[in-house]
Design an enzyme around this catalytic site. Structure first.
Site, short mmCIF file in Angstrom:
data_model
loop_
_atom_site.label_atom_id
_atom_site.label_comp_id
_atom_site.label_asym_id
_atom_site.label_seq_id
_atom_site.Cartn_x
_atom_site.Cartn_y
_atom_site.Cartn_z
N SER A 233 1.16 14.52 8.18
CA SER A 233 1.66 15.90 8.21
C SER A 233 1.37 16.65 6.91
CB SER A 233 3.15 15.93 8.55
OG SER A 233 3.88 15.01 7.77
N HIS A 263 3.52 8.39 13.50
CA HIS A 263 4.07 9.10 12.33
C HIS A 263 5.53 9.44 12.64
CE1 HIS A 263 4.18 11.34 8.69
NE2 HIS A 263 3.52 12.44 9.03
N HIS A 309 3.95 -0.09 7.58
CA HIS A 309 3.67 1.20 6.92
C HIS A 309 2.24 1.21 6.40
CE1 HIS A 309 4.17 4.72 4.32
NE2 HIS A 309 5.15 5.02 5.13
N ARG A 318 14.10 4.24 1.70
CA ARG A 318 14.82 5.21 2.55
C ARG A 318 15.54 4.48 3.67
NH1 ARG A 318 9.86 8.81 4.15
NH2 ARG A 318 9.12 6.70 4.54
N ASP A 364 12.15 5.02 9.68
CA ASP A 364 12.54 5.32 11.06
C ASP A 364 13.38 4.21 11.71
OD1 ASP A 364 11.15 7.71 10.93
OD2 ASP A 364 9.28 6.74 11.51
N1 CMX Z 1 4.14 -3.85 15.17
C1 CMX Z 1 3.04 -4.46 15.64
N2 CMX Z 1 1.83 -4.41 15.07
C2 CMX Z 1 1.74 -3.73 13.92
C3 CMX Z 1 2.86 -3.10 13.33
C4 CMX Z 1 4.09 -3.17 14.02
N3 CMX Z 1 5.18 -2.55 13.58
N4 CMX Z 1 2.45 -2.50 12.20
C5 CMX Z 1 1.16 -2.75 12.07
N5 CMX Z 1 0.71 -3.46 13.12
C6 CMX Z 1 -0.65 -3.86 13.44
C7 CMX Z 1 -1.50 -2.61 13.56
O1 CMX Z 1 -1.36 -1.99 14.84
C8 CMX Z 1 -2.88 -3.15 13.30
O2 CMX Z 1 -3.34 -3.76 14.49
P1 CMX Z 1 -4.88 -3.62 14.95
O3 CMX Z 1 -5.65 -4.28 13.84
O4 CMX Z 1 -4.92 -4.31 16.25
O5 CMX Z 1 -5.17 -2.15 15.03
C9 CMX Z 1 -2.61 -4.22 12.27
O6 CMX Z 1 -1.22 -4.56 12.36
C10 CMX Z 1 -2.88 -3.79 10.84
O7 CMX Z 1 -2.19 -2.57 10.63
P2 CMX Z 1 -1.65 -2.17 9.20
O8 CMX Z 1 -2.82 -1.97 8.31
O9 CMX Z 1 -0.58 -3.10 8.76
O10 CMX Z 1 -0.90 -0.80 9.53
P3 CMX Z 1 -1.57 0.64 9.62
O11 CMX Z 1 -1.65 1.18 8.25
O12 CMX Z 1 -2.80 0.62 10.45
O13 CMX Z 1 -0.47 1.42 10.45
C11 CMX Z 1 1.71 2.10 11.02
C12 CMX Z 1 0.75 1.79 9.88
C13 CMX Z 1 2.99 2.71 10.45
C14 CMX Z 1 1.05 3.15 11.95
C15 CMX Z 1 2.02 0.79 11.78
O14 CMX Z 1 2.68 -0.10 10.93
C16 CMX Z 1 2.84 1.02 13.04
O15 CMX Z 1 2.27 1.34 14.08
N6 CMX Z 1 4.19 0.84 12.95
C17 CMX Z 1 5.07 1.12 14.05
C18 CMX Z 1 5.23 2.62 14.21
C19 CMX Z 1 6.08 3.20 13.08
O16 CMX Z 1 7.13 2.68 12.74
N7 CMX Z 1 5.61 4.34 12.51
C20 CMX Z 1 6.40 5.08 11.50
C21 CMX Z 1 5.76 5.07 10.12
C22 CMX Z 1 6.53 5.96 9.16
C23 CMX Z 1 6.03 7.39 9.28
O17 CMX Z 1 4.88 7.68 8.94
O18 CMX Z 1 6.80 8.22 9.72
#
Ligand code: CMX
Length: 426
Positions: A233, A263, A309, A318, A364
């Site tokens: 954002s 996000h 994250h 947080r 979150d």
């Molecule tokens: N559950 C399952 N798998 C997860 C995971 C979780 N909570 N977090 C990361 N992974 C997976 C990713 O999907 C990725 O899988 P692929 O290689 O198959 O694509 C792998 O682990 C590596 O990812 P990463 O480098 O650790 O995480 P990213 O930087 O790509 O993504 C985030 C970060 C937040 C999108 C991811 O951790 C996620 O999807 N979390 C759940 C959703 C969430 O809580 N989002 C809120 C974030 C806070 C915000 O920005 O508001």
């Protein structure tokens, strides 16, 4: 806005001169290297912009102007906005002026209500928020100043004026969206005798006999206020605004990014998941039941909401602030009990799964359970709460971008054959 503008004028002068000098003297100085992994991984971790409002260290989390966020949980949101913009807390006179600026325009013009009321009943609250902000673009001081040929180095002042216009109205708009969208009755008019957070809590219209909900809302606004410049954002807002689009265009665009499930929408998904667990197990599941449930998610290719994250590699401070609040105020609540149990189980499961680089909870994972506890059960609204808070950080970032004379953003796009060639694959 006299006092705040005077303080910002000094800051703007210094920032502009420094930026110009650095850009001139160090045009060719290398400050890092980029790997193909970073390009293919979403420009991940590439130091590619200036953001002075806050920093996010992987091993520590958010600092606002170098102050750890856990030291700011009792601060007033208005003070945080001042801190984000200037790097200091306001003195008494500045605080009085700030309060005035945050309440001055809290009544929202009729045309915003007309637009919101004309929207389909099932519109997502984030669509309503983004739309309401965009229609107010016609009132932008920044755009008027640009159209009338104001000097580029003074444009930060109009961005600041727009920031106060946005901040003073956004709580009224968000509270009204909550009441309209979820049949809570008439809109509640803003009051000028309350601080920004208390007024927002009041306009939402939820019961608050012991003022704990108001306390939560103030803390919520502070905790979500900013998270440096590279998140979806903030980065979106910075990019849109770099074309000299005003705050209303830029912030509305930012909200469309915040609405994504990876996000800001994650807090909605997180509580939805927790409530599903509550329904399925009739309360807090056992360790075994929860472990099995989480493996089911992961094996089905889904993520555990609220965990992981893009930057952090530790428990999000947080989350810690919300968790501590829950431990003090909501221990009897089964939904918070599930959040607590997830905190014990999910990191172990994610570690064993071995994919996520960060197995710890993010902001979150706990916020929704607290809002739910105080009666805001409509989790589709939670991202709007996030967006209202983020209006502070994004506004401050855009004021500073204009103050420093940040140029238009223009990274380079590579084609797939282009990167293959660079990698010696063709
Ligand atoms: N559950 C399952 N798998 C997860 C995971 C979780 N909570 N977090 C990361 N992974 C997976 C990713 O999907 C990725 O899988 P692929 O290689 O198959 O694509 C792998 O682990 C590596 O990812 P990463 O480098 O650790 O995480 P990213 O930087 O790509 O993504 C985030 C970060 C937040 C999108 C991811 O951790 C996620 O999807 N979390 C759940 C959703 C969430 O809580 N989002 C809120 C974030 C806070 C915000 O920005 O508001």
């Amino acid at each position: 806005m006299k006092l705040i503008a005077a303080k910002m004028a000094e800051i703007a002068e210094t920032m502009r001169v420094e930026r110009k000098q650095m850009a001139k003297q160090h045009e060719e100085t290398k400050i890092g290297e980029i790997t193909a992994g970073q390009v293919l991984g979403g420009i991940r971790g590439v130091p590619a912009m200036i953001c002075d409002t806050s920093t996010v260290n992987p091993d520590e989390g958010l600092r606002i102007r170098n102050i750890p966020i856990l030291e700011l949980t009792k601060a007033q949101p208005e003070d945080i906005f001042f801190l984000l913009c200037t790097g200091a807390f306001p003195n008494d006179a500045e605080r009085t002026e700030l309060h005035d600026m945050f309440t001055r325009n809290s009544s929202v013009p009729y045309y915003v209500w007309n637009v919101l009321e004309a929207m389909p009943r099932d519109s997502h609250p984030m669509v309503m928020l983004s739309t309401a902000i965009l229609v107010m673009e016609r009132e932008s001081n920044f755009r008027r100043a640009y159209d009338s040929g104001k000097a580029k180095d003074k444009m930060w002042m109009y961005m600041l004026e727009d920031s106060f216009l946005l901040l003073s109205r956004i709580t009224t708009i968000a509270a009204a969206i909550y009441r309209m969208r979820f049949d809570k009755g008439e809109r509640i008019q803003p009051r000028t005798d309350l601080d920004w957070g208390a007024n927002f809590a009041y306009m939402l219209g939820l019961p608050d006999t012991n003022s704990r909900f108001t306390e939560l809302i103030r803390m919520y606004l502070v905790l979500h206020s900013d998270h440096e410049g590279g998140n979806v954002s903030a980065f979106t807002a910075n990019t849109v605004s770099s074309a000299l689009s005003d705050l209303f265009y830029s912030f509305s665009a930012a909200m469309n990014g915040l609405a994504g499930p990876l996000h800001g929408l994650a807090n909605q998904e997180c509580l939805s998941f927790v409530l599903e667990l509550h329904e399925k197990f009739g309360g807090v599941p056992s360790d075994e039941e929860l472990t099995k449930e989480l493996w089911g998610l992961l094996n089905g290719g889904q993520v555990i909401p609220g965990y992981g994250h893009a930057v952090l590699r530790v428990t999000d401070p947080r989350f810690t602030a919300f968790y501590n609040f829950g431990k003090q105020n909501c221990v009897d609540d089964k939904v918070f009990g599930i959040v607590d149990k997830l905190f014990q189980i999910a990191p172990k499961v994610l570690t064993e799964h071995g994919k996520a680089k960060n197995v710890w909870p993010n902001v979150d994972a706990a916020s929704g359970s607290l809002l739910n506890y105080y009666g805001m059960t409509e989790f589709e609204f939670y991202t709007v709460m996030f967006g209202v808070s983020r209006a502070m950080g994004i506004s401050a970032q855009l004021v500073l971008a204009r103050a420093s004379g940040a140029p238009i953003t223009r990274p380079k796009g590579l084609t797939t054959p282009g990167i293959k060639k660079l990698l010696g694959m063709s």
